[in-house]
Write a protein that holds these residues in place. Sequence first.
Motif, PDB file in Angstrom:
ATOM      1  N   PHE A   1       0.846  -1.188   0.000  1.00 54.63           N
ATOM      2  CA  PHE A   1       0.000   0.000   0.000  1.00 54.63           C
ATOM      3  C   PHE A   1       0.885   1.242   0.000  1.00 54.63           C
ATOM      4  O   PHE A   1       1.960   1.255   0.580  1.00 54.63           O
ATOM      5  CB  PHE A   1      -0.900   0.026   1.225  1.00 54.63           C
ATOM      6  N   VAL A   2       0.406   2.301  -0.661  1.00 50.87           N
ATOM      7  CA  VAL A   2       1.130   3.564  -0.698  1.00 50.87           C
ATOM      8  C   VAL A   2       0.187   4.689  -0.293  1.00 50.87           C
ATOM      9  O   VAL A   2      -1.040   4.571  -0.388  1.00 50.87           O
ATOM     10  CB  VAL A   2       1.704   3.849  -2.106  1.00 50.87           C
ATOM     11  N   ARG A   3       0.773   5.768   0.133  1.00 44.28           N
ATOM     12  CA  ARG A   3      -0.007   6.961   0.433  1.00 44.28           C
ATOM     13  C   ARG A   3      -0.288   7.686  -0.874  1.00 44.28           C
ATOM     14  O   ARG A   3       0.266   7.373  -1.923  1.00 44.28           O
ATOM     15  CB  ARG A   3       0.770   7.859   1.385  1.00 44.28           C
ATOM     16  N   GLY A   4      -1.131   8.716  -0.826  1.00 46.25           N
ATOM     17  CA  GLY A   4      -1.529   9.445  -2.023  1.00 46.25           C
ATOM     18  C   GLY A   4      -0.380  10.130  -2.732  1.00 46.25           C
ATOM     19  O   GLY A   4      -0.392  10.259  -3.963  1.00 46.25           O
ATOM     20  N   ASN A   5       0.628  10.561  -2.038  1.00 45.09           N
ATOM     21  CA  ASN A   5       1.725  11.291  -2.657  1.00 45.09           C
ATOM     22  C   ASN A   5       2.961  10.414  -2.894  1.00 45.09           C
ATOM     23  O   ASN A   5       4.038  10.927  -3.138  1.00 45.09           O
ATOM     24  CB  ASN A   5       2.104  12.503  -1.794  1.00 45.09           C
ATOM     25  N   GLU A   6       2.840   9.105  -2.835  1.00 42.09           N
ATOM     26  CA  GLU A   6       3.970   8.200  -3.003  1.00 42.09           C
ATOM     27  C   GLU A   6       3.845   7.403  -4.292  1.00 42.09           C
ATOM     28  O   GLU A   6       2.748   7.185  -4.798  1.00 42.09           O
ATOM     29  CB  GLU A   6       4.053   7.215  -1.830  1.00 42.09           C
ATOM     30  N   ILE A   7       4.982   6.964  -4.805  1.00 43.94           N
ATOM     31  CA  ILE A   7       5.030   6.087  -5.974  1.00 43.94           C
ATOM     32  C   ILE A   7       5.740   4.810  -5.541  1.00 43.94           C
ATOM     33  O   ILE A   7       6.798   4.856  -4.915  1.00 43.94           O
ATOM     34  CB  ILE A   7       5.798   6.742  -7.141  1.00 43.94           C
ATOM     35  N   LEU A   8       5.169   3.686  -5.901  1.00 44.76           N
ATOM     36  CA  LEU A   8       5.735   2.397  -5.513  1.00 44.76           C
ATOM     37  C   LEU A   8       6.475   1.799  -6.696  1.00 44.76           C
ATOM     38  O   LEU A   8       5.912   1.656  -7.778  1.00 44.76           O
ATOM     39  CB  LEU A   8       4.624   1.439  -5.050  1.00 44.76           C
ATOM     40  N   TYR A   9       7.734   1.471  -6.494  1.00 43.31           N
ATOM     41  CA  TYR A   9       8.532   0.785  -7.495  1.00 43.31           C
ATOM     42  C   TYR A   9       8.775  -0.629  -6.999  1.00 43.31           C
ATOM     43  O   TYR A   9       9.266  -0.835  -5.901  1.00 43.31           O
ATOM     44  CB  TYR A   9       9.887   1.475  -7.693  1.00 43.31           C
ATOM     45  N   ILE A  10       8.438  -1.603  -7.834  1.00 47.56           N
ATOM     46  CA  ILE A  10       8.669  -3.007  -7.489  1.00 47.56           C
ATOM     47  C   ILE A  10       9.679  -3.561  -8.483  1.00 47.56           C
ATOM     48  O   ILE A  10       9.450  -3.558  -9.675  1.00 47.56           O
ATOM     49  CB  ILE A  10       7.368  -3.829  -7.520  1.00 47.56           C
ATOM     50  N   PHE A  11      10.810  -4.003  -7.964  1.00 43.93           N
ATOM     51  CA  PHE A  11      11.874  -4.551  -8.795  1.00 43.93           C
ATOM     52  C   PHE A  11      11.867  -6.059  -8.697  1.00 43.93           C
ATOM     53  O   PHE A  11      11.569  -6.623  -7.646  1.00 43.93           O
ATOM     54  CB  PHE A  11      13.230  -4.013  -8.331  1.00 43.93           C
TER      55      PHE A  11
END
Length: 107
Positions: A79-89
């Motif tokens: 889960f991420v907050r509204g102002n975050e970007i999640l990168y999955i490597f």
Amino acid sequence: MVRRLVLALSVALNLVLAYCLIWGQQGAIEYKKMRERTSQLEERIAALDGDNLALSKEIRLLQSDEKYLEKVIRNRSNFVRGNEILYIFPDDGKSESPGAPPHEAKN
């Protein structure tokens, strides 16, 4: 004659009792096996008690600590907050396209 018969019966009885004492259902060999099994079960109980204690601590933290709850949700569910970007490597370190070098961008 009677004395020899009594002696033979007592020797035979002693042999039967000795056999039962060592190899019988409740003999020394079975007793040793049960003691080993008991020690194995006691070790397993101790390990499970440790796991139970850790899980109880985690339950208390989840019920009482908002920051810990958020951390667990974010780690397990990505889960991420509204102002975050999640990168999955990828875990193996390979790029998405096998033929392209990792530094080149996709079109």
